[in-house]
Design an enzyme around this catalytic site. Structure first.
Site, mmCIF file in Angstrom:
data_model
loop_
_atom_site.group_PDB
_atom_site.id
_atom_site.type_symbol
_atom_site.label_atom_id
_atom_site.label_comp_id
_atom_site.label_asym_id
_atom_site.label_seq_id
_atom_site.Cartn_x
_atom_site.Cartn_y
_atom_site.Cartn_z
ATOM 1 N N LYS A 115 16.806 38.103 6.897
ATOM 2 C CA LYS A 115 17.314 36.728 6.959
ATOM 3 C C LYS A 115 18.378 36.507 8.033
ATOM 4 C CE LYS A 115 16.091 35.584 2.268
ATOM 5 N NZ LYS A 115 16.348 34.898 1.026
ATOM 6 N N GLU A 199 26.406 32.411 3.545
ATOM 7 C CA GLU A 199 26.080 31.060 4.024
ATOM 8 C C GLU A 199 27.001 30.090 3.324
ATOM 9 O OE1 GLU A 199 22.044 29.943 3.191
ATOM 10 O OE2 GLU A 199 21.234 31.257 4.729
ATOM 11 N N ARG A 290 3.979 34.782 4.941
ATOM 12 C CA ARG A 290 2.851 35.154 4.070
ATOM 13 C C ARG A 290 2.325 33.898 3.404
ATOM 14 N NH1 ARG A 290 5.520 34.126 -0.719
ATOM 15 N NH2 ARG A 290 7.735 34.574 -0.691
HETATM 16 P P1 ADP Z 1 14.499 33.608 -1.533
HETATM 17 O O1 ADP Z 1 14.198 34.487 -0.366
HETATM 18 O O2 ADP Z 1 14.849 34.335 -2.745
HETATM 19 O O3 ADP Z 1 13.460 32.562 -1.703
HETATM 20 P P2 ADP Z 1 16.165 31.555 -0.302
HETATM 21 O O4 ADP Z 1 17.073 31.868 0.823
HETATM 22 O O5 ADP Z 1 14.887 30.893 0.041
HETATM 23 O O6 ADP Z 1 15.854 32.874 -1.111
HETATM 24 O O7 ADP Z 1 16.937 30.676 -1.383
HETATM 25 C C1 ADP Z 1 16.374 30.398 -2.645
HETATM 26 C C2 ADP Z 1 17.049 29.196 -3.260
HETATM 27 O O8 ADP Z 1 18.462 29.414 -3.415
HETATM 28 C C3 ADP Z 1 16.955 27.918 -2.446
HETATM 29 O O9 ADP Z 1 15.764 27.216 -2.685
HETATM 30 C C4 ADP Z 1 18.188 27.147 -2.891
HETATM 31 O O10 ADP Z 1 17.981 26.468 -4.103
HETATM 32 C C5 ADP Z 1 19.210 28.248 -3.123
HETATM 33 N N1 ADP Z 1 20.013 28.462 -1.908
HETATM 34 C C6 ADP Z 1 19.853 29.431 -0.998
HETATM 35 N N2 ADP Z 1 20.775 29.345 -0.011
HETATM 36 C C7 ADP Z 1 21.533 28.274 -0.303
HETATM 37 C C8 ADP Z 1 22.663 27.648 0.327
HETATM 38 N N3 ADP Z 1 23.186 28.108 1.452
HETATM 39 N N4 ADP Z 1 23.187 26.543 -0.275
HETATM 40 C C9 ADP Z 1 22.672 26.055 -1.420
HETATM 41 N N5 ADP Z 1 21.627 26.597 -2.049
HETATM 42 C C10 ADP Z 1 21.047 27.703 -1.514
HETATM 43 P P1 ADP Z 2 7.147 31.692 -2.910
HETATM 44 O O1 ADP Z 2 8.108 31.930 -1.787
HETATM 45 O O2 ADP Z 2 5.733 31.875 -2.544
HETATM 46 O O3 ADP Z 2 7.449 30.446 -3.618
HETATM 47 P P2 ADP Z 2 8.430 33.466 -4.821
HETATM 48 O O4 ADP Z 2 9.766 33.464 -4.181
HETATM 49 O O5 ADP Z 2 8.283 32.879 -6.160
HETATM 50 O O6 ADP Z 2 7.308 32.887 -3.895
HETATM 51 O O7 ADP Z 2 7.902 34.949 -4.849
HETATM 52 C C1 ADP Z 2 6.586 35.252 -5.187
HETATM 53 C C2 ADP Z 2 6.491 36.683 -5.643
HETATM 54 O O8 ADP Z 2 6.849 37.553 -4.600
HETATM 55 C C3 ADP Z 2 7.414 37.019 -6.797
HETATM 56 O O9 ADP Z 2 6.785 37.995 -7.591
HETATM 57 C C4 ADP Z 2 8.615 37.605 -6.101
HETATM 58 O O10 ADP Z 2 9.350 38.450 -6.952
HETATM 59 C C5 ADP Z 2 7.966 38.358 -4.973
HETATM 60 N N1 ADP Z 2 8.837 38.469 -3.797
HETATM 61 C C6 ADP Z 2 9.179 37.461 -2.963
HETATM 62 N N2 ADP Z 2 9.978 37.898 -1.975
HETATM 63 C C7 ADP Z 2 10.155 39.228 -2.184
HETATM 64 C C8 ADP Z 2 10.886 40.265 -1.503
HETATM 65 N N3 ADP Z 2 11.609 40.027 -0.410
HETATM 66 N N4 ADP Z 2 10.839 41.502 -2.020
HETATM 67 C C9 ADP Z 2 10.120 41.750 -3.124
HETATM 68 N N5 ADP Z 2 9.407 40.832 -3.809
HETATM 69 C C10 ADP Z 2 9.417 39.586 -3.350
#
Ligand code: ADP
Ligand code: ADP
Ligand code: MG
Length: 471
Positions: A115, A199, A290
């Site tokens: 990230k 962040e 993906r």
């Molecule tokens: P992941 O890789 O687990 O999907 P993300 O970076 O996409 O993580 O963040 C998942 C969720 O966490 C976001 O959809 C949002 O709701 C919250 N989030 C992440 N970063 C921030 C931020 N800087 N400020 C507010 N909410 C955040």
């Molecule tokens: P999407 O981004 O497609 O909405 P999710 O964040 O819900 O998906 O993740 C989908 C699946 O992939 C879940 O089982 C989650 O735990 C797994 N997953 C997502 N990102 C990672 C990661 N960086 N490492 C391991 N598992 C991951």
């Protein structure tokens, strides 16, 4: 075109990929570990191979999977989501062994899967990112200094995080001191990396993400956005396409940003660019390199089969759509039906499905790998079914969601379905007005009665008795 594909995944997404292969006349190869011996993806694929007793190891073993693909004469591997889907080493191993990895190049996964590296690329490309640390944080002192600079509240996030885990909000220096080591230990356990970054916390934003398709000839299009603001603990529950809360100007702007981000890193195949939106301010958050869980709703509004497009792109074909050829119609919602008990802090509820009746009727799609008698193993994700509905306008789509959730019968385990009914009844949701704080702000939605309408209950009982009696 590809001839034979190994699907390096399980469950509903493996079934989804088998379906695309089957429509395109491509042979599919499934893999399974012991708890998945009777799983639907195994029954449904053309061939299947056991990877041993351990529930998880086989699914996470790059060398073994690439070797299996070579031995079984596959020309490509589809990684699905989760597992090895964002593992650059796996993609590289495929490349080195003459197997096509259905996704971007390993070097691009490296650039976007990390990230902080992704933030760097986006800054250079002129895509707005949230204020935050310049790369990873070395120690708590550095974290405290950066937090003072950007101002509280802040988020500490795992650099290789995913699935909503490894993210903590801190409102004060004291909280930061407390949470910092926790995120590090969570990240180490869940992702095998202790790297974390910071962040600025965007307070009550909307999560808007854009689906993109990019071929190997430099063509990039977006398939409009999804609104994934209905989340619990940073995990998506209900996803919507398009967002009912964007102006046409915002929609064009965000779509354009996603294409710019995709082009900037030389991306290939299907991907998703995630943004946070507050007022008129948009921030890049991350790119998922993906297929995503919620690709379904984009398929429903655009009519484009994203998995089939992935296979065509991987085979080297040119995109058959220009941006102006891509239109969307109506609204689609996806409900992630999880085997969890909403009334008991969403505790996982694994076990045997004693009775499953699929919802149907107009505008309803179900992606799942469950069936009556299937036992949900405790080793994997709790998501057991994706219910997708589509209708021409927002109100009708919400009503259709309510009706389809009501249609479905899923007994033997607790699920999140009845909780979603409560969300659908809420006036703010019905008005299309919600942000990522919605679920936490409405704990009262968890205090519903489990009892179904008496006649519905009688019907279920009658069906169960009939089934038992073998009628
Ligand atoms: P992941 O890789 O687990 O999907 P993300 O970076 O996409 O993580 O963040 C998942 C969720 O966490 C976001 O959809 C949002 O709701 C919250 N989030 C992440 N970063 C921030 C931020 N800087 N400020 C507010 N909410 C955040
Ligand atoms: P999407 O981004 O497609 O909405 P999710 O964040 O819900 O998906 O993740 C989908 C699946 O992939 C879940 O089982 C989650 O735990 C797994 N997953 C997502 N990102 C990672 C990661 N960086 N490492 C391991 N598992 C991951
Ligand atoms: Mg994300």
């Amino acid at each position: 075109m590809l001839k034979k594909i190994l699907i390096a995944n399980r469950g509903e997404i493996a079934v989804r990929i088998v379906r695309a292969c089957s429509e395109m006349g491509i042979r599919s190869v499934a893999i399974y570990t012991e708890p998945d011996r009777y799983a639907l993806h195994v029954k449904r694929a053309d061939e299947s191979y056991s990877l041993g007793e351990n529930p998880l190891e086989g699914y996470l073993d790059p060398v073994r999977l690439v070797n299996l693909a070579v031995e079984t004469g596959c020309d490509a591997i589809h990684p699905g989501y989760g597992f090895l889907s964002e593992n650059a080493k796996f993609a590289r191993l495929c490349e080195q062994n003459g197997i096509i990895f259905i996704g971007p190049k390993a070097s691009v996964i490296e650039k976007m899967g990390d990230k902080t590296a992704a933030r760097d690329s986006m800054r250079k490309a002129g895509v707005p990112i949230t204020p935050g640390s310049d790369g990873n944080l070395e120690n708590i002192e550095e974290a405290l200094t950066v937090a003072e600079e950007i101002g509280y509240p802040i988020m500490i996030k795992a650099t290789s995080g995913g699935g909503g885990r490894g993210i903590r909000r801190c409102d004060t220096p004291a909280e930061l001191k407390q949470q910092f080591p926790r995120v590090i230990s969570e990240a180490t356990k869940a992702f095998g990396s202790a790297e974390v970054f910071m962040e600025k916390c965007i307070v009550n934003p909307r999560h808007i993400e854009v689906q993109v398709l990019a071929d190997s000839h430099g063509n990039v299009v977006h398939l409009y956005e999804r609104d994934c603001s209905i989340q619990r603990r940073n995990q998506k529950l209900i996803e919507i396409a398009p967002s009912p809360q964007l102006t046409p100007e915002q929609r064009n702007y965000i779509g354009g940003l996603a294409v710019k981000a995709t082009e900037a890193v030389g991306y290939e195949n299907a991907g998703t660019v995630e943004f946070l939106l507050t007022g008129n301010q948009v921030y890049f958050m991350e790119m998922n390199t993906r297929i995503q869980v919620e690709h379904t709703i984009t398929e429903q509004i655009t009519g484009i089969d994203i998995v089939r497009e992935q296979l065509r792109i991987a085979a080297g074909e040119t995109l058959r759509y220009r941006q102006e050829d891509i239109h969307y119609r109506g609204f689609a919602l996806q409900f992630r039906i999880n085997a969890e008990d909403p009334k008991n802090d969403f505790l996982p509820s694994f076990g045997r499905i004693t009775h499953y009746y699929a919802p149907g009727g107009p505008g309803v799609r179900v992606d799942t790998a469950i069936y009556t008698g299937y036992e949900i193993p405790p080793y994997f994700d709790s998501m057991c079914l994706k219910l997708v509905v589509w209708a021409l306008d927002w109100e009708d789509a919400v009503d259709r969601g309510r009706r389809a959730l009501d249609d479905m019968r899923l007994h033997g385990i607790k699920t999140t379905a009845s909780y979603y009914q409560q969300i659908l009844k809420h006036p703010d949701f019905r008005a299309g007005k919600f942000d990522t704080s919605f679920v936490a702000a409405h704990p009262e939605l968890l205090t519903y009665s489990d009892k179904r309408h008496p006649t519905a209950l009688a019907l279920v009982l009658a069906t169960a008795i009939a089934a038992h009696a073998g009628w």
